[in-house]
Design a protein around this motif. Structure first.
Motif, PDB file in Angstrom:
ATOM      1  N   PHE A 135      -1.747  -2.010   2.482  1.00 55.99           N
ATOM      2  CA  PHE A 135      -1.076  -2.774   3.530  1.00 55.99           C
ATOM      3  C   PHE A 135       0.311  -3.183   3.056  1.00 55.99           C
ATOM      4  O   PHE A 135       0.519  -3.464   1.873  1.00 55.99           O
ATOM      5  CB  PHE A 135      -1.898  -4.012   3.901  1.00 55.99           C
ATOM      6  CG  PHE A 135      -3.088  -3.707   4.768  1.00 55.99           C
ATOM      7  CD1 PHE A 135      -3.040  -3.923   6.131  1.00 55.99           C
ATOM      8  CD2 PHE A 135      -4.252  -3.187   4.211  1.00 55.99           C
ATOM      9  CE1 PHE A 135      -4.125  -3.622   6.938  1.00 55.99           C
ATOM     10  CE2 PHE A 135      -5.344  -2.888   5.005  1.00 55.99           C
ATOM     11  CZ  PHE A 135      -5.287  -3.109   6.373  1.00 55.99           C
ATOM     12  N   THR A 136       1.249  -3.206   3.975  1.00 58.17           N
ATOM     13  CA  THR A 136       2.632  -3.535   3.621  1.00 58.17           C
ATOM     14  C   THR A 136       3.122  -4.835   4.228  1.00 58.17           C
ATOM     15  O   THR A 136       4.122  -5.382   3.780  1.00 58.17           O
ATOM     16  CB  THR A 136       3.584  -2.407   4.065  1.00 58.17           C
ATOM     17  OG1 THR A 136       3.519  -2.266   5.489  1.00 58.17           O
ATOM     18  CG2 THR A 136       3.212  -1.080   3.405  1.00 58.17           C
ATOM     19  N   VAL A 137       2.432  -5.326   5.260  1.00 59.87           N
ATOM     20  CA  VAL A 137       2.848  -6.550   5.941  1.00 59.87           C
ATOM     21  C   VAL A 137       1.640  -7.457   6.124  1.00 59.87           C
ATOM     22  O   VAL A 137       0.562  -6.996   6.517  1.00 59.87           O
ATOM     23  CB  VAL A 137       3.479  -6.248   7.316  1.00 59.87           C
ATOM     24  CG1 VAL A 137       3.789  -7.549   8.074  1.00 59.87           C
ATOM     25  CG2 VAL A 137       4.751  -5.429   7.160  1.00 59.87           C
ATOM     26  N   LYS A 148       5.313  -5.316  -0.282  1.00 66.03           N
ATOM     27  CA  LYS A 148       5.921  -4.407  -1.259  1.00 66.03           C
ATOM     28  C   LYS A 148       6.964  -5.111  -2.117  1.00 66.03           C
ATOM     29  O   LYS A 148       7.049  -4.876  -3.321  1.00 66.03           O
ATOM     30  CB  LYS A 148       6.549  -3.208  -0.541  1.00 66.03           C
ATOM     31  CG  LYS A 148       5.528  -2.205  -0.016  1.00 66.03           C
ATOM     32  CD  LYS A 148       6.212  -0.916   0.402  1.00 66.03           C
ATOM     33  CE  LYS A 148       5.198   0.178   0.715  1.00 66.03           C
ATOM     34  NZ  LYS A 148       5.852   1.455   1.076  1.00 66.03           N
ATOM     35  N   THR A 149       7.764  -5.952  -1.487  1.00 76.28           N
ATOM     36  CA  THR A 149       8.864  -6.587  -2.218  1.00 76.28           C
ATOM     37  C   THR A 149       8.600  -8.050  -2.548  1.00 76.28           C
ATOM     38  O   THR A 149       9.312  -8.640  -3.363  1.00 76.28           O
ATOM     39  CB  THR A 149      10.164  -6.513  -1.405  1.00 76.28           C
ATOM     40  OG1 THR A 149      10.026  -7.310  -0.217  1.00 76.28           O
ATOM     41  CG2 THR A 149      10.471  -5.074  -1.014  1.00 76.28           C
ATOM     42  N   ALA A 212       5.301  -4.669  12.430  1.00 77.29           N
ATOM     43  CA  ALA A 212       5.461  -3.440  11.649  1.00 77.29           C
ATOM     44  C   ALA A 212       6.918  -3.188  11.274  1.00 77.29           C
ATOM     45  O   ALA A 212       7.204  -2.499  10.291  1.00 77.29           O
ATOM     46  CB  ALA A 212       4.915  -2.249  12.439  1.00 77.29           C
ATOM     47  N   GLU A 213       7.844  -3.750  12.041  1.00 78.19           N
ATOM     48  CA  GLU A 213       9.270  -3.522  11.811  1.00 78.19           C
ATOM     49  C   GLU A 213       9.934  -4.619  11.008  1.00 78.19           C
ATOM     50  O   GLU A 213      11.136  -4.524  10.724  1.00 78.19           O
ATOM     51  CB  GLU A 213      10.001  -3.411  13.159  1.00 78.19           C
ATOM     52  CG  GLU A 213       9.541  -2.276  14.039  1.00 78.19           C
ATOM     53  CD  GLU A 213      10.101  -2.361  15.448  1.00 78.19           C
ATOM     54  OE1 GLU A 213      10.212  -1.321  16.095  1.00 78.19           O
ATOM     55  OE2 GLU A 213      10.413  -3.492  15.905  1.00 78.19           O
ATOM     56  N   VAL A 214       9.184  -5.659  10.649  1.00 77.88           N
ATOM     57  CA  VAL A 214       9.824  -6.845  10.094  1.00 77.88           C
ATOM     58  C   VAL A 214      10.504  -6.567   8.759  1.00 77.88           C
ATOM     59  O   VAL A 214      11.456  -7.250   8.376  1.00 77.88           O
ATOM     60  CB  VAL A 214       8.798  -7.993   9.954  1.00 77.88           C
ATOM     61  CG1 VAL A 214       7.872  -7.760   8.778  1.00 77.88           C
ATOM     62  CG2 VAL A 214       9.494  -9.338   9.822  1.00 77.88           C
ATOM     63  N   ARG A 215      10.071  -5.525   8.035  1.00 77.33           N
ATOM     64  CA  ARG A 215      10.689  -5.214   6.749  1.00 77.33           C
ATOM     65  C   ARG A 215      12.025  -4.494   6.900  1.00 77.33           C
ATOM     66  O   ARG A 215      12.774  -4.363   5.938  1.00 77.33           O
ATOM     67  CB  ARG A 215       9.741  -4.357   5.903  1.00 77.33           C
ATOM     68  CG  ARG A 215       8.479  -5.079   5.485  1.00 77.33           C
ATOM     69  CD  ARG A 215       7.638  -4.273   4.511  1.00 77.33           C
ATOM     70  NE  ARG A 215       7.132  -3.043   5.111  1.00 77.33           N
ATOM     71  CZ  ARG A 215       7.519  -1.829   4.771  1.00 77.33           C
ATOM     72  NH1 ARG A 215       8.438  -1.662   3.852  1.00 77.33           N
ATOM     73  NH2 ARG A 215       7.001  -0.770   5.354  1.00 77.33           N
TER      74      ARG A 215
END
Length: 232
Positions: A135-137, A148-149, A212-215
């Motif tokens: 998962f990324t968010v 991720k960051t 999903a676009e927040v990054r």
């Protein structure tokens, strides 16, 4: 609306989509399309089959699919009590729950790397498990985490509907987050409140997007809003 020179993002989410609410969900989604505001669809691990096709369709139009918790019915926690609750779910248990919930979505042809638990603060163990499972968010009651960051965007959730609390959106918030349950869309006052909140954010210059676009740095969409009467 700028925060430190960065545009504020507008994130609108919808949960609880089922057969009984599909007509109202579709109507609201069409109106948000006219305003060029995408939806983040908060989907439980066991969504009704009748709703899966609509969710897939909306995803193809640019909406985002977000795993809504671990499958247990969410418990609404008043704003003043959330701050006192300490998230404690360890990584191992969270990982086991994720394996089951992700499998439930995948057998229905639904895949996502976004997770949300909007009524609570997500534990560090849960975020560790989310990273391990790709998962990324991760979105919780207080903001959105880039797994991720490690970046964290602040912004509490403004809930529209019968479980709503009065919540002022800070003018310098990094995120304007609005959420509504599909069951409440059948009641006109809640629909009006949703559109009013969205239009207020747009007039203040917030850039619409999804979890999903927040990054990704926000790009201003072509203007699809202006002076108008809320659909009633």
């Amino acid at each position: 609306m700028l925060t430190g020179g960065v545009a504020t993002r507008l994130l609108v989410s919808l949960s609880g989509v089922d057969a009984g609410s599909l007509e109202h969900c579709a109507s609201v989604a069409d109106e948000l399309d006219r305003l060029r505001v995408p939806l983040s669809l908060l989907v439980n691990p066991l969504p009704e089959q009748s709703a899966v096709g609509w969710v897939r369709f909306r995803r193809s139009t640019g909406d985002a699919l977000v795993l809504n918790g671990f499958g247990r019915s969410p418990v609404f926690v008043p704003q003043q009590r959330r701050a006192r609750r300490k998230p404690s779910l360890p990584a191992h248990e969270a990982g086991l729950r994720l394996i089951a919930t992700v499998a439930s979505l995948e057998v229905r042809g639904l895949v996502t790397d976004c997770f949300a638990l909007l009524d609570e603060t997500v534990s560090l163990g849960t975020m560790t498990a989310l990273r391990r499972h790709g998962f990324t968010v991760c979105a919780d009651a207080n903001g959105v985490h880039d797994l991720k960051t490690g970046t964290h965007w602040r912004g509490r959730v403004r809930r529209i509907g019968q479980r709503a609390e009065f919540a002022m959106i800070p003018r310098r918030a990094e995120l304007v987050r609005i959420t509504v349950d599909a069951a409440d869309l059948a009641r006109h006052p809640y629909r009006w409140a949703l559109f009013d909140a969205v239009e207020d954010a747009l007039r203040d210059g917030a850039i619409p997007g999804t979890y999903a676009e927040v990054r990704v740095p926000p790009l201003r969409r072509a203007s699809g809003h202006g002076p108008r009467s809320s659909p009633r």
